[in-house]
Design an enzyme around this catalytic site. Structure first.
Site, short mmCIF file in Angstrom:
data_model
loop_
_atom_site.label_atom_id
_atom_site.label_comp_id
_atom_site.label_asym_id
_atom_site.label_seq_id
_atom_site.Cartn_x
_atom_site.Cartn_y
_atom_site.Cartn_z
N GLU A 172 -35.98 14.87 -60.23
CA GLU A 172 -34.60 14.62 -59.78
C GLU A 172 -33.62 15.62 -60.37
O GLU A 172 -33.60 15.85 -61.58
CB GLU A 172 -34.14 13.19 -60.15
CG GLU A 172 -32.71 12.94 -59.65
CD GLU A 172 -32.19 11.53 -59.88
OE1 GLU A 172 -32.98 10.64 -60.27
OE2 GLU A 172 -30.97 11.34 -59.68
N HIS A 201 -41.55 5.64 -62.92
CA HIS A 201 -40.11 5.83 -63.06
C HIS A 201 -39.75 6.17 -64.51
O HIS A 201 -39.93 5.34 -65.40
CB HIS A 201 -39.41 4.54 -62.63
CG HIS A 201 -37.93 4.60 -62.69
ND1 HIS A 201 -37.19 3.86 -63.58
CD2 HIS A 201 -37.04 5.34 -61.98
CE1 HIS A 201 -35.90 4.12 -63.40
NE2 HIS A 201 -35.78 5.02 -62.43
N HIS A 230 -32.23 10.99 -68.47
CA HIS A 230 -31.64 10.31 -67.32
C HIS A 230 -30.13 10.49 -67.24
O HIS A 230 -29.57 10.65 -66.16
CB HIS A 230 -31.97 8.82 -67.35
CG HIS A 230 -31.32 8.08 -66.22
ND1 HIS A 230 -30.09 7.44 -66.34
CD2 HIS A 230 -31.69 7.92 -64.94
CE1 HIS A 230 -29.77 6.91 -65.18
NE2 HIS A 230 -30.71 7.19 -64.31
N GLU A 250 -42.15 10.84 -62.69
CA GLU A 250 -40.78 11.27 -62.44
C GLU A 250 -40.16 11.99 -63.63
O GLU A 250 -40.38 11.58 -64.78
CB GLU A 250 -39.90 10.05 -62.12
CG GLU A 250 -38.52 10.48 -61.62
CD GLU A 250 -37.42 9.46 -61.81
OE1 GLU A 250 -37.50 8.61 -62.72
OE2 GLU A 250 -36.45 9.53 -61.05
N ASP A 268 -36.17 13.32 -64.61
CA ASP A 268 -34.76 13.57 -64.33
C ASP A 268 -34.39 14.80 -65.14
O ASP A 268 -34.73 14.89 -66.32
CB ASP A 268 -33.90 12.40 -64.82
CG ASP A 268 -34.14 11.12 -64.02
OD1 ASP A 268 -34.32 11.21 -62.80
OD2 ASP A 268 -34.15 10.04 -64.64
#
Ligand code: CA
Length: 312
Positions: A142, A9, A51, A36, A38
């Site tokens: 994401e 994460h 993020h 991950e 973002d």
């Protein structure tokens, strides 16, 4: 890929400032199956890995660009060109609006060694590590607030898909996932943008996701989504003094063929029913039988997965 999958994460963010290349390299080294990222866009439509839509809680933007904040006091990524963002130093996340570290036991919040990375730089790093180590970690991207970006004239989904394609991520071969909280955008990725990568619908406990999480909502979601990304509290029923049980939602999702990748497992933010991160992960691996976990401490998740397999 082993199951359940372990997604680092924001990288190995429990050990190094989130979304820095260092945190991604460490996640790779610690054995995460997926890393991950973002993604948000800059004023000159470059893609960076961050993020928040604003820069205030992880950089020194207020110091370096005084007067560039909006009326809410925040400095937004979309108001800066990439060349400006490259001048910023990235720090360990601070509790919003304060000078205190959000997670005080983590990397020292005043150690400024890091920079913002572009999506291209991060994908290069992962490709390089996959080659040099011979261990293929996947990516888990994401798309952050596509509506906000559209209001600022940017089709974020289109830009992200093009960048992923440029790095060879365009097929549903399990090397890349795409995730988003925006249900309409997730459908659009499939129907309008012809995305072949498996799509994960992120959801939270907020009422706005209620409709989506009904049997009918999940069934219609399963037409284009591969899986659901709920907060872990949504898929267990925790009563005081008792071991939590899998909640209705996990079964409902599975019944319509959706996988469940739950977020976010971290050592320094545990629910009352778990004493350690290991105990929490074991509960979700064994009792709730999730298909994947997002963790700030991916090494712990990899280790717990190995040990729970032995006892099963
Ligand atoms: Ca995320």
């Amino acid at each position: 890929m082993p199951s359940p999958i372990v997604i680092a994460h924001r990288g190995a963010s429990g050990y190094l400032p989130e979304h820095t290349l260092a945190a991604k390299a460490l996640a790779h080294g610690l054995g995460a199956d997926y890393i991950e990222q973002d993604v948000v866009a800059t004023r000159d439509s470059q893609l960076v890995v961050l993020h928040d839509l604003h820069l205030d809680d992880v950089t020194d933007v207020a110091l370096k660009f005084p007067g560039r904040q909006r009326s809410d006091g925040r400095h937004y990524v979309i108001d800066f060109d990439l060349a400006e963002l490259e001048m910023l130093t990235v720090f360990e996340r601070r509790a919003s609006g304060t000078a205190r570290a959000k997670y005080p036991a983590r990397f020292p919040a005043d150690t400024g060694l890091f920079r913002i990375a572009t999506l291209a730089q991060e994908l290069q790093l992962i490709a390089g590590l996959n080659r040099s180590t011979g261990r293929a970690a996947g990516i888990y991207t994401e798309i952050k607030d596509p509506l906000w970006h559209r209001r600022h004239g940017v089709d974020l989904s289109k830009l992200v898909l093009a960048e992923l394609r440029a790095f060879g991520y365009s097929r549903g071969d399990g090397r890349a996932f795409v995730q988003c909280f925006d249900a309409a955008e997730l459908a659009r990725l499939k129907t309008e943008l012809d995305c072949r990568l498996p799509l994960i619908q992120l959801v939270g406990p907020e009422p706005e996701y209620g409709e989506l999480l009904t049997v009918a909502g999940l069934r219609s979601l399963s037409a284009h989504a591969y899986g659901l990304g709920p907060h872990y509290s949504q898929i267990v029923a925790a009563e005081e003094g008792r071991r939590p049980r899998p909640a209705e939602l996990a079964r409902r999702a599975r019944d319509v063929g959706l996988r469940v990748h739950a977020y976010t497992f971290r050592r320094d933010d545990l629910p009352p029913y778990a004493r350690t991160l290991e105990e929490l992960l074991e509960l979700f691996f064994v009792d709730a039988a999730v298909d994947g976990v997002f963790s700030d401490h991916p090494d712990v998740a990899v280790r717990v997965r190995a040990s729970t397999r032995k006892v099963q």
